[in-house]
Scaffold this active site. Structure first.
Site, PDB file in Angstrom:
ATOM      1  N   ARG A  91      13.678  -6.554  -0.459  1.00  0.00           N
ATOM      2  CA  ARG A  91      14.363  -5.952   0.638  1.00  0.00           C
ATOM      3  C   ARG A  91      15.966  -6.367   0.949  1.00  0.00           C
ATOM      4  O   ARG A  91      16.799  -5.751   1.310  1.00  0.00           O
ATOM      5  CB  ARG A  91      13.709  -6.329   2.129  1.00  0.00           C
ATOM      6  CG  ARG A  91      12.610  -5.307   2.274  1.00  0.00           C
ATOM      7  CD  ARG A  91      11.870  -5.746   3.526  1.00  0.00           C
ATOM      8  NE  ARG A  91      10.793  -4.632   3.936  1.00  0.00           N
ATOM      9  CZ  ARG A  91       9.849  -4.734   4.671  1.00  0.00           C
ATOM     10  NH1 ARG A  91       9.526  -6.226   5.026  1.00  0.00           N
ATOM     11  NH2 ARG A  91       9.120  -3.726   5.029  1.00  0.00           N
ATOM     12  N   LYS A 111      -6.768  -1.668   6.747  1.00  0.00           N
ATOM     13  CA  LYS A 111      -7.141  -0.798   8.011  1.00  0.00           C
ATOM     14  C   LYS A 111      -7.186   0.557   7.929  1.00  0.00           C
ATOM     15  O   LYS A 111      -5.980   1.083   7.851  1.00  0.00           O
ATOM     16  CB  LYS A 111      -6.704  -1.437   9.006  1.00  0.00           C
ATOM     17  CG  LYS A 111      -6.994  -2.877   9.425  1.00  0.00           C
ATOM     18  CD  LYS A 111      -6.192  -3.277  10.759  1.00  0.00           C
ATOM     19  CE  LYS A 111      -6.744  -4.325  11.330  1.00  0.00           C
ATOM     20  NZ  LYS A 111      -5.711  -4.662  12.540  1.00  0.00           N
ATOM     21  N   GLY A 130       6.243  -2.139   1.995  1.00  0.00           N
ATOM     22  CA  GLY A 130       5.415  -3.377   2.558  1.00  0.00           C
ATOM     23  C   GLY A 130       4.621  -3.593   1.100  1.00  0.00           C
ATOM     24  O   GLY A 130       5.207  -4.075   0.078  1.00  0.00           O
ATOM     25  N   GLY A 149       5.504   0.371   7.678  1.00  0.00           N
ATOM     26  CA  GLY A 149       5.127   1.075   8.837  1.00  0.00           C
ATOM     27  C   GLY A 149       5.989   2.098   9.187  1.00  0.00           C
ATOM     28  O   GLY A 149       5.717   3.370   9.679  1.00  0.00           O
TER      29      GLY A 149
HETATM   30  C1  3PG Z   1       7.874  -4.898   8.019  1.00  0.00           C
HETATM   31  O1  3PG Z   1       7.837  -5.833   7.501  1.00  0.00           O
HETATM   32  O2  3PG Z   1       7.200  -3.861   7.936  1.00  0.00           O
HETATM   33  C2  3PG Z   1       9.135  -4.622   8.857  1.00  0.00           C
HETATM   34  O3  3PG Z   1      10.059  -5.785   8.518  1.00  0.00           O
HETATM   35  C3  3PG Z   1       8.692  -4.472  10.207  1.00  0.00           C
HETATM   36  O4  3PG Z   1       8.476  -5.528  10.633  1.00  0.00           O
HETATM   37  P1  3PG Z   1       7.511  -5.766  11.987  1.00  0.00           P
HETATM   38  O5  3PG Z   1       6.205  -4.874  11.414  1.00  0.00           O
HETATM   39  O6  3PG Z   1       6.937  -7.115  12.250  1.00  0.00           O
HETATM   40  O7  3PG Z   1       8.050  -4.925  13.120  1.00  0.00           O
END
Ligand code: 3PG
Ligand code: MG
Length: 404
Positions: free
Chosen positions: A39, A204, A360, A384
């Site tokens: 990232r 999940k 992720g 996400g």
């Molecule tokens: C992630 O790691 O998915 C993003 O940096 C967002 O982080 P968060 O899910 O804690 O909002």
């Protein structure tokens, strides 16, 4: 979908102007050492572009999920060092986000200089559900800058002060990373080349409901592995021993299986799994065993898809023209349970078409397993965020940038 968002050039001449950039620098740490800097690397081009344009670049980002107050375990200081190495120029670090250190650091920036503010989530206002509290904090952030660039794709699904509210307070633009991510994800939602195969893993089912709902009538094939698969196997009537199980999602999984059959979407589940009697932990040698997915022993838990399944998944990916993959097939961090994830990654590198690795854990997995990133069509920085995009949801951090 018409794109009404403007890029950095819409902000005009940036020389000498303070530009606040929201980046996603949320990297995995082992103590203070960064275990995957993907990232940070992905954030560099926009920061370099702004610095080259003579802007005074003020970067804001989060690390982990601290509870709204300073916590040294979540300090961005190690990230500032890595960012400086990757940028090849100094990065000043402010020990707070909007306090005295931040003001001094920003005031000390020369044209083209770069500063990183301490973890924005050390401030309760950042993630507050109360619009006024979030707005008040966004006012403080906005006071540090003359313009805002949204470049943290991994957080655009969050309605948070540094992502959403600050964009309403400053002239704002979309950074190149967010623009590139949106561009690729649009290709998955609008006219994907077929066969379109989606691979889902991770722990999940409940995290993936929205995306399964949305993709079940877009994809041609859905391959499911990871911890979430045991709820599907149980829904098919198999015993899953002590594997991860979401009892409250059994009916949903049954419904997906029926719906997929009705729509002619092929769902591919593992026929064999790698089990052990305990979840891997530091002090115990793993004792992996391969068993049929229909015969998971009562005292065992599934930790990866088995070799027959890996081969079947690879075969199901072989003729794909579009692939989206989110979530590892097993506990890839441990070699004994990494094979399924490796097989899927390998199959993606051979896709003749567009292969997208959704952020992720799956992005970290392909790098940790030693794959060449260039072998994939796109490795997203957002887990996400990419899922919510594919769910067809409106992402607050993108919607707020849209100009009419
Ligand atoms: C992630 O790691 O998915 C993003 O940096 C967002 O982080 P968060 O899910 O804690 O909002
Ligand atoms: Mg996350």
């Amino acid at each position: 979908m018409v794109d009404h968002t403007a890029g950095i050039e819409s902000l005009g001449d940036l020389r000498g102007r303070r530009v606040l950039v929201r980046s996603d620098l949320n990297v995995p740490l082992d103590g203070t050492s960064i275990t995957d800097d993907g990232r940070i690397r992905a954030s560099v081009p926009t920061l370099r572009q702004l610095s080259d344009a003579g802007a005074r670049v003020v970067v804001t980002a989060h690390l982990g999920r601290p509870d709204g107050s300073p916590d040294p375990r979540y300090s961005l200081r190690p990230v500032a060092e890595r960012l400086s190495e990757l940028l090849g120029r100094p990065v000043a670090f402010a020990t707070d986000t909007v306090g005295a250190s931040a003001s001094e650091t920003v005031e000390g920036l020369a044209d083209g200089g770069v500063a990183l503010l301490e973890n924005v989530r050390f401030n309760a206002g950042e993630t507050s559900k109360d619009d006024a509290a979030r707005g008040a904090f966004a006012d403080e952030l906005a006071a540090l800058a003359d313009a805002f660039v949204s470049d943290g794709f991994g957080v655009v699904h969050r309605k948070q002060a540094s992502v959403y509210d600050v964009a309403q307070r400053l002239p704002s633009a979309m950074g190149g990373l967010v623009a590139a991510e949106v561009d690729v994800l649009r290709r998955l939602t609008e006219h994907p080349d077929r066969p379109y195969v989606v691979v889902l893993g991770g722990s999940k089912v409940s995290d993936k409901l929205g995306v399964i709902d949305n993709l079940i009538d877009k994809a041609d094939r859905l391959l499911i592995g990871g911890g979430m698969v045991f709820t599907f196997l149980k829904a098919q009537g198999h015993e899953v021993g002590r594997s991860l199980l979401e009892d409250d999602q059994l009916d949903t999984c049954t419904r997906y299986l029926t719906e997929a059959a009705d729509r002619g979407v092929e769902i591919v589940l593992p026929t064999d799994v790698v089990v052990d009697t305990a979840f891997p932990s530091g002090d115990r040698e793993p004792q992996p065993r391969v068993v049929p997915a229909s015969e998971i022993p009562a005292d065992a838990l599934g930790l990866d898809i088995g070799p027959k399944s890996s081969a079947a998944f690879a075969a199901a990916l072989a003729d794909a023209r579009t692939v989206f993959w989110n979530g590892p097939m097993g506990v890839f961090e441990v070699e004994a349970f990494a094979e399924g994830t490796r097989a899927v990654a390998e199959a993606l590198t051979k896709v003749d078409g567009l292969s997208v690795v959704g952020g992720g854990d799956s992005a970290a997995a392909v790098r940790q397993l030693g794959f060449d990133e260039a072998a994939f069509g796109h490795i997203s920085t957002g887990g996400g965020a990419s899922l919510e995009f594919l769910e067809g949801k409106q992402l607050p951090g993108i919607a707020v940038l849209e100009k009419d």
